[in-house]
Design an enzyme around this catalytic site. Structure first.
Site, PDB file in Angstrom:
ATOM      1  N   SER A 150      -4.295  -1.681  27.736  1.00 26.39           N
ATOM      2  CA  SER A 150      -4.140  -0.239  27.542  1.00 26.39           C
ATOM      3  C   SER A 150      -4.085   0.390  28.917  1.00 26.39           C
ATOM      4  CB  SER A 150      -5.320   0.334  26.755  1.00 26.39           C
ATOM      5  OG  SER A 150      -5.329   1.756  26.806  1.00 26.39           O
ATOM      6  N   TYR A 171     -14.252   0.323  24.598  1.00 26.29           N
ATOM      7  CA  TYR A 171     -12.799   0.130  24.570  1.00 26.29           C
ATOM      8  C   TYR A 171     -12.240   0.053  25.985  1.00 26.29           C
ATOM      9  CZ  TYR A 171      -7.863   1.135  23.615  1.00 26.29           C
ATOM     10  OH  TYR A 171      -6.491   1.078  23.563  1.00 26.29           O
TER      11      TYR A 171
END
Length: 287
Positions: A150, A171
Site C-alpha cells: 500500500s 495496517y
C-alpha cells in the site's frame, strides 16, 4: 493476448476486489488460476469480507474466459491450509509459475483494541509470508512473486488518525513490513532469477474503501459520514486529483510483473498511486 499463456498463478484474496481483478486479467492472457479466499468475516474487521458466493463468481468468470481454476477456502493466517490449497491446485493444473499475495484487511475503528492491530499484521504481512512459503517449493527458476502493499507502506510513520485506531496502525505497520520483505527476499532469490516485487496502490475502488469505517477515516469530523460525504476527500491522497484507482488498474501492473516482460525486474516497490507521493511525501523504506 497470451502474455502469460500456459502459466499457473496462485492468488490469495481472489474472491472479489483486487484479487478477482488479478485472476481475470491473468486468465484473459492465458493463465490458469489457483484461487484462495477466507470467505468469512474477521471479528475485528468492521466491514464484510468476501463470501463463498463471491469466490464461486470468480470461478465462473475465469472459466468463462476459457481458463481452468482451482478454488479453495483458506485463511492466509493458516500456513498449512495454504500449502494444502497449493498442493490441490498443482495436482489438477500440473505446475506453479507465480504467486500473487493479495489478501488483506483494514480493521479500522478507535474501539477495536489491540486485537485489531494483531489481525492486521497476521493477515496483511504474515499472510504474504505464508503464501510465499506455500508456493516457493514448487516455483521454478525464473518464477515471479508479487505482494500487495500500500502507499501507506511507503510513507513515514505519522500521528495516526484517531478514527483508524489500533487496526489502522497495524495496517500501516504491516504494509511497511511487506515492502521490506520484498526487498530482502528478492536478494535471497536472485541466484534463481525468481523476481520478487510489491505493488503499492493508493485508494482502490473495492469493498475496503467503500465502507463506513473508511468513510469515518476520511471524515473524522462527522459522526456518521456517508460515501457522498467522504468522496470529496478521497482525491486528497493523489497528486492526479482522482478519488481512487480501479482494481483493473492494479491488475495491469500485476500482469506485467507475472509476465516474462518483467524477467529482469525484481525488488521493486511499484506504486499504482496516481502520484500519491506528491500528497503524502513518501519515503522509501530504509533496509
Amino acid at each position: 493476448m497470451g502474455r502469460v499463456d500456459g502459466k499457473v498463478v496462485f492468488i490469495t484474496g481472489a474472491a472479489r476486489g483486487q484479487g478477482r481483478a488479478h485472476a481475470l486479467r491473468l486468465a484473459a492472457e492465458g493463465a490458469d488460476i489457483i484461487a484462495v479466499d477466507l470467505c468469512e468475516d474477521i471479528d475485528t474487521n468492521g466491514y464484510p469480507l468476501a463470501t463463498r458466493d463471491d469466490l464461486d463468481e470468480t470461478v465462473r468468470l475465469v472459466e468463462k474466459l476459457g481458463r481452468r481454476i482451482v478454488a479453495r477456502t483458506a485463511d492466509v493466517r493458516d500456513s498449512a491450509a495454504l500449502k494444502s490449497a497449493v498442493a490441490d491446485g498443482i495436482a489438477e493444473l500440473g505446475r506453479l509459475d507465480a504467486v500473487v499475495a493479495q489478501a488483506g484487511i483494514a480493521p479500522l475503528g478507535p474501539d477495536r483494541g489491540a486485537e485489531a492491530f494483531i489481525d492486521a499484521i497476521t493477515v496483511d504481512f504474515h499472510g504474504v509470508v505464508h503464501a510465499v512459503e506455500a508456493a516457493l517449493p514448487h516455483l521454478p527458476d525464473g518464477a515471479s512473486i508479487v505482494a500487495t502493499g500500500s502507499i501507506a507502506g511507503l510513507i513515514p510513520a505519522t500521528v495516526d488518525n484517531p478514527a483508524n485506531g489500533p487496526g489502522g496502525l497495524g495496517y500501516s505497520f504491516a504494509k511497511r513490513q511487506v515492502a521490506s520483505f520484498v526487498h530482502d527476499l528478492a536478494t535471497v532469490l536472485a541466484t534463481r532469477r525468481i523476481r520478487v516485487n510489491a505493488v503499492h496502490p493508493t485508494n482502490v475502488n473495492t469493498g475496503m474503501l467503500n465502507s463506513d469505517l473508511m468513510y469515518r477515516s476520511f471524515r473524522p469530523d462527522l459522526e456518521n459520514p456517508t460515501r457522498e460525504d467522504a468522496l470529496p476527500s478521497f482525491p486528497a491522497t493523489t497528486g492526479f486529483g482522482i478519488p481512487y484507482v480501479e482494481p483493473e488498474d492494479v491488475a495491469e501492473t500485476v500482469l506485467f510483473l507475472v509476465s516474462d516482460e518483467s524477467r529482469y525486474v525484481t525488488g521493486m516497490q511499484m506504486r499504482v498511486d496516481a502520484a500519491g507521493y506528491v500528497k503524502r511525501r513518501p519515503q522509501l523504506p530504509t533496509f
